[in-house]
Enzyme design. Structure first.
Site, short mmCIF file in Angstrom:
data_model
loop_
_atom_site.label_atom_id
_atom_site.label_comp_id
_atom_site.label_asym_id
_atom_site.label_seq_id
_atom_site.Cartn_x
_atom_site.Cartn_y
_atom_site.Cartn_z
N ASP A 101 0.81 -1.23 0.00
CA ASP A 101 0.00 0.00 0.00
C ASP A 101 0.84 1.28 0.00
O ASP A 101 0.30 2.37 0.20
CB ASP A 101 -0.96 0.01 1.20
N GLU A 102 2.13 1.16 -0.24
CA GLU A 102 2.98 2.35 -0.28
C GLU A 102 4.00 2.26 -1.41
O GLU A 102 4.56 1.19 -1.68
CB GLU A 102 3.73 2.56 1.04
#
Length: 408
Positions: A101-102
């Site tokens: 998610d990054e």
């Protein structure tokens, strides 16, 4: 960063607004100790449920709450779609995937085509929202460190989800971070070490002489000193490939294992998976390591030992070495976690034999393992498994359907 990524994806699949829905993604929800992997902002603000919370903490009386099982294959698919949006604005070599998610993006070379930093950031936010209905928070900085700190400490709490930290802002940004653990790279153990040295804040860390930190903590101390001043010389397009790699696998068992024979089945399955990766990369190992953690109800913690072995990547050769380590050091306590690793990696030069080996038998073993590898790569690991994987205690069949330790 994708705001509460797993939870947001689940909301979108249900046609819900991630910012308004009451949803948690939970592993093993049928158990009181089920773990929350992600929660929507409403769950955090209203019920104080966040990543790491347990099933027994959930206010089940609230009928608005949706408990979603993790779907890792779906999250990876959505992640790939997000990467495709990034590539509209940045070449692939200037994208570094930090986690599912990054991501870090170097947009230095994108300004002539797409405008200022602020314009590019808002275009990416808009595209992801319009295409995937996901909200994105963004940290902007002169280097990956500053961008990450801006994201973690400010952007997540702003309405527009954007925060910008520059070198000249360090005294008013990094030095004002209240808790050492709020800085990426400083975990609880590192923070405890710093506190024993009398360092309780990022400002104190920045004012500690570099030789003192390096003497006390080695290379990590030197890195922390530079990070306290906002310095990070990483370049996203310069990929670092370590010379010495290790291959490993670990798992926390679903229950305490009281029968050593059942533990050995799990070790066999794990060694087979690691050995397959060794063969895929055409490398051998000559150092193996086994760590076993005992039950939380045991008065003993477990053991961790390694052994030097003849260089190999054969499952047939590796399994007895790992089982020998287990049998030698096991204290007949209930087992709850197992970790194996293969180190001292070298490129496979050829087949090594000794005077007491049957050449044809050894070659047959090697050819058989390569054939099994090809079948598993095409049809999945469970397409060919030992009969022992059907016995009590085996986890290979169930885990073959998992992604990242969770249901696919």
């Amino acid at each position: 960063m994708l705001n509460r990524f797993f939870a947001s994806v689940e909301c979108v699949k249900r046609r819900l607004n991630p910012l308004e829905a009451y949803l948690v993604v939970m592993s093993n929800a049928e158990r009181a100790g089920g773990l929350v992997l992600a929660a929507t902002p409403k769950m955090k603000s209203v019920h104080r449920i966040k990543t790491g919370s347990r099933m027994y903490e959930l206010p089940t009386w609230d009928e608005r709450i949706i408990i979603a099982p993790p779907r890792m294959k779906l999250y990876l698919k959505v992640n790939a779609m997000i990467q495709a949006i990034f590539r509209r604005y940045v070449p692939a070599e200037f994208i570094h995937v930090y986690s599912i998610d990054e991501c870090f993006l170097d947009i230095t070379g994108s300004h002539l085509l797409f405008g200022s930093t602020d314009e590019i950031v808002r275009k990416i936010q808009r595209d992801i929202l319009e295409d995937l209905r996901l909200y994105v928070t963004v940290g902007i900085g002169d280097n990956p460190l500053l961008a990450k700190l801006a994201l973690d400490n400010v952007a997540k709490n702003r309405p527009d989800g954007i925060a910008e930290w520059r070198y000249e802002d360090v005294p008013e940004t990094i030095w004002k971070i209240k808790h050492l653990e709020d800085v990426c790279g400083i975990g609880h153990r590192t923070a405890a070490h710093l506190k024993r040295m009398g360092i309780f804040s990022m400002y104190q860390l920045s004012q500690t002489p570099l030789p003192v930190l390096k003497s006390a903590m080695g290379v990590i101390g030197e890195q922390l000193y530079y990070h306290a001043h906002g310095l990070d010389y990483s370049r996203l397009n310069e990929k670092y490939v370590p010379v010495n790699k290790s291959y490993g696998k670990s798992q926390i068992l679903e229950k305490d294992y009281h029968v050593p024979a059942e533990v050995e089945i799990v070790i066999r399955e794990m060694v087979e998976e690691v050995a397959m990766r060794l063969r895929q990369n055409h490398v051998d190992t000559s150092v193996i390591h086994l760590s076993v953690g005992y039950s939380k109800y045991s008065i003993k913690k477990g053991f961790s030992h390694q052994a030097k072995i003849p260089s190999t990547n054969s499952s047939h050769a590796l399994i007895p070495y790992f089982l020998e380590l287990f049998r030698r050091y096991d204290e007949r306590e209930p087992v709850r976690s197992i970790a194996i690793s293969c180190g001292k990696i070298t490129l496979k030069a050829g087949l090594q034999l000794n005077l007491f080996e049957d050449v044809n038998r050894t070659l047959n073993h090697e050819q058989l393992e390569v054939t099994v590898d090809k079948i598993r790569m095409r049809y999945g690991f469970k397409s060919l498994m030992h009969a022992s994987s059907l016995l009590n205690g085996a986890t290979g069949l169930k885990r073959s359907e998992m992604v990242g330790g969770h249901k696919g």
